[in-house]
Design a protein around this motif. Structure first.
Motif, PDB file in Angstrom:
ATOM      1  N   GLY A 185       0.743  -1.263  -0.039  1.00 48.24           N
ATOM      2  CA  GLY A 185       0.046  -0.023  -0.053  1.00 48.24           C
ATOM      3  C   GLY A 185       0.967   1.357  -0.098  1.00 48.24           C
ATOM      4  O   GLY A 185       1.815   1.432  -0.792  1.00 48.24           O
ATOM      5  N   ASN A 186       0.552   2.252   0.818  1.00 53.46           N
ATOM      6  CA  ASN A 186       1.505   3.483   0.974  1.00 53.46           C
ATOM      7  C   ASN A 186       2.461   3.384   2.186  1.00 53.46           C
ATOM      8  O   ASN A 186       2.919   4.488   2.790  1.00 53.46           O
ATOM      9  N   ARG A 187       2.650   2.151   2.718  1.00 57.50           N
ATOM     10  CA  ARG A 187       3.367   1.873   4.119  1.00 57.50           C
ATOM     11  C   ARG A 187       4.522   1.238   3.677  1.00 57.50           C
ATOM     12  O   ARG A 187       4.490   0.408   2.945  1.00 57.50           O
ATOM     13  N   LYS A 188       5.642   1.547   4.604  1.00 55.24           N
ATOM     14  CA  LYS A 188       6.824   0.733   4.486  1.00 55.24           C
ATOM     15  C   LYS A 188       6.807  -0.044   5.621  1.00 55.24           C
ATOM     16  O   LYS A 188       6.496   0.380   6.687  1.00 55.24           O
ATOM     17  N   GLU A 190       2.423 -12.233  13.367  1.00 56.00           N
ATOM     18  CA  GLU A 190       1.736 -13.158  14.471  1.00 56.00           C
ATOM     19  C   GLU A 190       2.760 -13.257  15.601  1.00 56.00           C
ATOM     20  O   GLU A 190       4.146 -13.196  15.494  1.00 56.00           O
ATOM     21  N   ARG A 191       2.583 -13.171  16.945  1.00 54.70           N
ATOM     22  CA  ARG A 191       3.596 -13.373  18.013  1.00 54.70           C
ATOM     23  C   ARG A 191       4.140 -14.607  17.866  1.00 54.70           C
ATOM     24  O   ARG A 191       5.399 -14.420  18.378  1.00 54.70           O
ATOM     25  N   ASN A 192       3.835 -15.576  17.492  1.00 50.57           N
ATOM     26  CA  ASN A 192       4.529 -16.910  17.378  1.00 50.57           C
ATOM     27  C   ASN A 192       5.076 -17.099  16.109  1.00 50.57           C
ATOM     28  O   ASN A 192       5.626 -18.369  15.636  1.00 50.57           O
ATOM     29  N   ALA A 193       4.953 -16.287  15.261  1.00 48.27           N
ATOM     30  CA  ALA A 193       5.596 -16.397  13.870  1.00 48.27           C
ATOM     31  C   ALA A 193       7.088 -16.442  13.847  1.00 48.27           C
ATOM     32  O   ALA A 193       7.875 -16.135  14.755  1.00 48.27           O
ATOM     33  N   GLU A 194       7.847 -17.433  12.969  1.00 49.32           N
ATOM     34  CA  GLU A 194       9.028 -17.579  12.731  1.00 49.32           C
ATOM     35  C   GLU A 194       9.911 -16.636  11.631  1.00 49.32           C
ATOM     36  O   GLU A 194      11.042 -16.681  11.232  1.00 49.32           O
ATOM     37  N   TYR A 195       9.088 -15.510  11.641  1.00 43.29           N
ATOM     38  CA  TYR A 195       9.520 -14.352  11.024  1.00 43.29           C
ATOM     39  C   TYR A 195       8.924 -12.948  11.618  1.00 43.29           C
ATOM     40  O   TYR A 195       8.181 -13.131  12.621  1.00 43.29           O
ATOM     41  N   THR A 196       9.731 -11.940  11.278  1.00 41.43           N
ATOM     42  CA  THR A 196       9.229 -10.658  12.206  1.00 41.43           C
ATOM     43  C   THR A 196       8.774  -9.615  10.671  1.00 41.43           C
ATOM     44  O   THR A 196       9.594  -9.320  10.104  1.00 41.43           O
ATOM     45  N   ILE A 197       7.667  -8.819  11.106  1.00 43.89           N
ATOM     46  CA  ILE A 197       7.338  -7.752  10.262  1.00 43.89           C
ATOM     47  C   ILE A 197       7.078  -6.739  10.960  1.00 43.89           C
ATOM     48  O   ILE A 197       6.048  -6.983  11.852  1.00 43.89           O
ATOM     49  N   VAL A 198       7.915  -5.700  10.917  1.00 43.13           N
ATOM     50  CA  VAL A 198       7.387  -4.324  11.850  1.00 43.13           C
ATOM     51  C   VAL A 198       7.257  -3.245  10.622  1.00 43.13           C
ATOM     52  O   VAL A 198       7.912  -3.301   9.679  1.00 43.13           O
ATOM     53  N   PRO A 199       6.452  -2.350  11.083  1.00 45.15           N
ATOM     54  CA  PRO A 199       6.573  -1.086  10.404  1.00 45.15           C
ATOM     55  C   PRO A 199       7.815  -0.231  10.442  1.00 45.15           C
ATOM     56  O   PRO A 199       8.518  -0.435  11.436  1.00 45.15           O
ATOM     57  N   PHE A 200       8.203   0.078   9.280  1.00 44.29           N
ATOM     58  CA  PHE A 200       9.429   1.069   9.067  1.00 44.29           C
ATOM     59  C   PHE A 200       9.150   2.380   9.857  1.00 44.29           C
ATOM     60  O   PHE A 200       8.375   3.002   9.734  1.00 44.29           O
ATOM     61  N   LEU A 201      10.520   2.591  10.626  1.00 46.30           N
ATOM     62  CA  LEU A 201      10.372   3.932  11.562  1.00 46.30           C
ATOM     63  C   LEU A 201      11.588   4.875  10.869  1.00 46.30           C
ATOM     64  O   LEU A 201      12.781   4.624  10.662  1.00 46.30           O
ATOM     65  N   ASP A 202      11.124   6.048  10.132  1.00 40.19           N
ATOM     66  CA  ASP A 202      12.089   7.085   9.659  1.00 40.19           C
ATOM     67  C   ASP A 202      12.726   7.672  10.913  1.00 40.19           C
ATOM     68  O   ASP A 202      14.125   8.169  10.471  1.00 40.19           O
ATOM     69  N   GLY A 203      12.058   7.758  11.795  1.00 39.97           N
ATOM     70  CA  GLY A 203      12.739   8.746  12.872  1.00 39.97           C
ATOM     71  C   GLY A 203      12.181  10.088  12.848  1.00 39.97           C
ATOM     72  O   GLY A 203      11.953  10.673  11.766  1.00 39.97           O
TER      73      GLY A 203
END
Length: 168
Positions: A53-56, A94-107
């Motif tokens: 979408g429009n998010r990183k 998901e909390r128990n996922a074997e991968y992590t997806i986090v929103p990108f933070l520009d600062g």
């Protein structure tokens, strides 16, 4: 515009992992912006920066457990201590996922003197917690200044200093 990984196998594993992770978290049509967004870990795999979408977002080819534990810990400490603690980036995976997806933070820069004061209070809290936990790998690429708070964005080495011999 994909960056090259160390091996084609690592690149294929990461791409398939990213696509699987996006499907599991309902992120549509991911477009990889940078598939070598970090230094290599876990057999040459790197974090990937992607857009949906429009998010990183950032895909990390490792469990999300440490990220959730850190976020939960900070939430609990803030409610008990009633003091400003550093913010965290809570995963969308998901909390128990074997991968992590986090929103990108520009600062972002602090906007006034009060935000600067809060930033340094929270910076002190973050450093104290990291020393207490035996953290390593605390460098400028793993902590982002975001207005009135430092944000630890790579928590995988947060507990690396606690080993069975040191825990006794």
């Amino acid at each position: 515009n994909m960056k090259k990984q160390s091996t084609p196998l690592a690149q294929n594993i990461q791409q398939s992992g990213l696509l699987f992770a996006c499907a599991q978290t309902c992120l549509q049509n991911p477009i990889v912006v940078d598939n070598a967004f970090s230094d290599p870990h876990n057999g040459g795999q790197c974090a990937a920066l992607f857009e949906s979408g429009n998010r990183k977002f950032i895909y990390k080819p490792r469990s999300a457990r440490a990220d959730f534990a850190w976020a939960d810990f900070l939430d609990e400490m803030a409610s008990v201590l009633k003091t400003p603690l550093p913010r965290t980036v809570r995963p969308v995976s998901e909390r128990n996922a074997e991968y992590t997806i986090v929103p990108f933070l520009d600062g972002a820069e602090a906007q006034n003197e009060n935000e600067v004061r809060l930033f340094y209070e929270r910076w002190g809290s973050l450093l104290a917690l990291c020393v207490l936990l035996g953290s390593t790998d605390m460098h400028s690429e793993n902590v982002i200044a975001d207005g009135d708070s430092p944000v630890l964005v790579d928590v995988e080495t947060l507990l690396s200093g606690i080993t069975p011999d040191k825990a006794e």
